[in-house]
Scaffold this active site. Sequence first.
Site, PDB file in Angstrom:
ATOM      1  N   SER A  43       3.557   6.468  -5.535  1.00 25.44           N
ATOM      2  CA  SER A  43       3.662   4.738  -4.908  1.00 25.44           C
ATOM      3  C   SER A  43       2.433   4.985  -4.324  1.00 25.44           C
ATOM      4  O   SER A  43       2.634   3.169  -4.382  1.00 25.44           O
ATOM      5  CB  SER A  43       4.168   5.183  -3.628  1.00 25.44           C
ATOM      6  OG  SER A  43       3.410   6.556  -2.833  1.00 25.44           O
ATOM      7  N   ASP A 336       1.274   1.218   6.423  1.00 26.45           N
ATOM      8  CA  ASP A 336       2.519   1.892   6.470  1.00 26.45           C
ATOM      9  C   ASP A 336       1.915   3.210   6.584  1.00 26.45           C
ATOM     10  O   ASP A 336       0.835   3.655   6.682  1.00 26.45           O
ATOM     11  CB  ASP A 336       3.658   1.745   5.464  1.00 26.45           C
ATOM     12  CG  ASP A 336       3.225   2.668   4.294  1.00 26.45           C
ATOM     13  OD1 ASP A 336       2.580   2.987   3.843  1.00 26.45           O
ATOM     14  OD2 ASP A 336       3.937   2.234   2.829  1.00 26.45           O
ATOM     15  N   HIS A 339       0.300   4.637   2.738  1.00 23.85           N
ATOM     16  CA  HIS A 339      -0.404   4.069   1.416  1.00 23.85           C
ATOM     17  C   HIS A 339      -1.708   2.947   2.321  1.00 23.85           C
ATOM     18  O   HIS A 339      -1.121   2.426   3.197  1.00 23.85           O
ATOM     19  CB  HIS A 339       0.290   2.789   0.558  1.00 23.85           C
ATOM     20  CG  HIS A 339       1.723   3.363   0.395  1.00 23.85           C
ATOM     21  ND1 HIS A 339       2.829   4.003   1.538  1.00 23.85           N
ATOM     22  CD2 HIS A 339       2.145   4.741  -0.671  1.00 23.85           C
ATOM     23  CE1 HIS A 339       3.582   4.366   0.140  1.00 23.85           C
ATOM     24  NE2 HIS A 339       2.841   5.308  -0.435  1.00 23.85           N
TER      25      HIS A 339
END
Length: 370
Positions: A43, A336, A339
């Site tokens: 991600s 967040d 990340h």
Amino acid sequence: MRKSKELGRLLFVLVVWLRLSARACSQPLQQQQVPCFFIFGDSLVDNGNNNRMITLARANYRPYGVDFPQGVTGRFTNGRTYVDVLAELLGFRTYIPPYSRTRGAALMRGVNLASGASGIRDETGDNLGGHTSMNQQVLTFGNNILPEMRRLFRGDANELNSYLSRCIFYSGMGSNDYLNNYYMPNFYTTSSDFTTKAYAAALLQDYSRQLTQLYSFGARKVIVTAIGQIGCIPYQLARFHGNNSRCNEDINNAIVMFNSGLKKLVDNFNGGQLPGAKFVYVDAYQSTVDLYKNPNASGFAVIDKGCCGVGRNNGQITCLPLQEACQDRTKHLFWDAFHPTDTANVGFGKATFSSGQYTYPINIQQLAML
């Protein structure tokens, strides 16, 4: 006759490149330094491959993308990812697209195969739902992308191999093998099956095989990133109640074992194990160590909380759909629970591209020029 065919192939490749280069762009004009850029990872660099999967590891909703020119794309941050920044610095006029919506001649300039929640091990991330593991990403390149490119080169393997040898391949894996595997004992048995040392060794054995397979498919210029200090991310800080450190040093110490082995792997690959290949190790761990020591030097005022999230450190639950994010995102290291922000990715991208501070044995700009 043979010269005529070779000329025709070269003209075909040139036309494809010119068409792709002529498309609308969002980056400043500069010379493109490599013909293509292929991205493998999780991600941290996924740009939309998980959008149509049944998974919790998706970011195709606001406020993700709030500072990105194209808005919501599936990137797990407010703006650009690290590889977006590298693409800009390498001179690509548009960002490298996700494989989920890229086929045909567009593959010639590279594609992003990264998938949120994925890891080196196939089972990693299963707790979140669908994803594409590193094994699957590599096989997709070999079984789907490579044959399509071979067709575009009219079956000329030598020309294709020559083309791929000038491209850059990026691989960033391993974070989820700890976050969404080893340190999740209620879902996985790996922490009881392996000591931290044995687990790092098992991961590196699998990763070595995967990277060697990429080499067999034509990869010659390869960037591999270390795992960052994931014991210090908001997600961990929301759960950790240590006395002597604000970070979970048990996780960080386990990560150091993996990173140390990965750097040795790079030495082995460069030392003749993979003839003609040049690997660059990017030290994401040391970068975060330096940031935590002196965040103000990089312009960060908040390094322990997500800009968007719920609960302690905005890390107990990650950024929810349509949630109100912090106003000054440039002051936050984390977007967040997991990340980095656009600002953090830009800083790290610039530092690793032209400086040797966090790259080994050369920087990314030097790799491109080989």
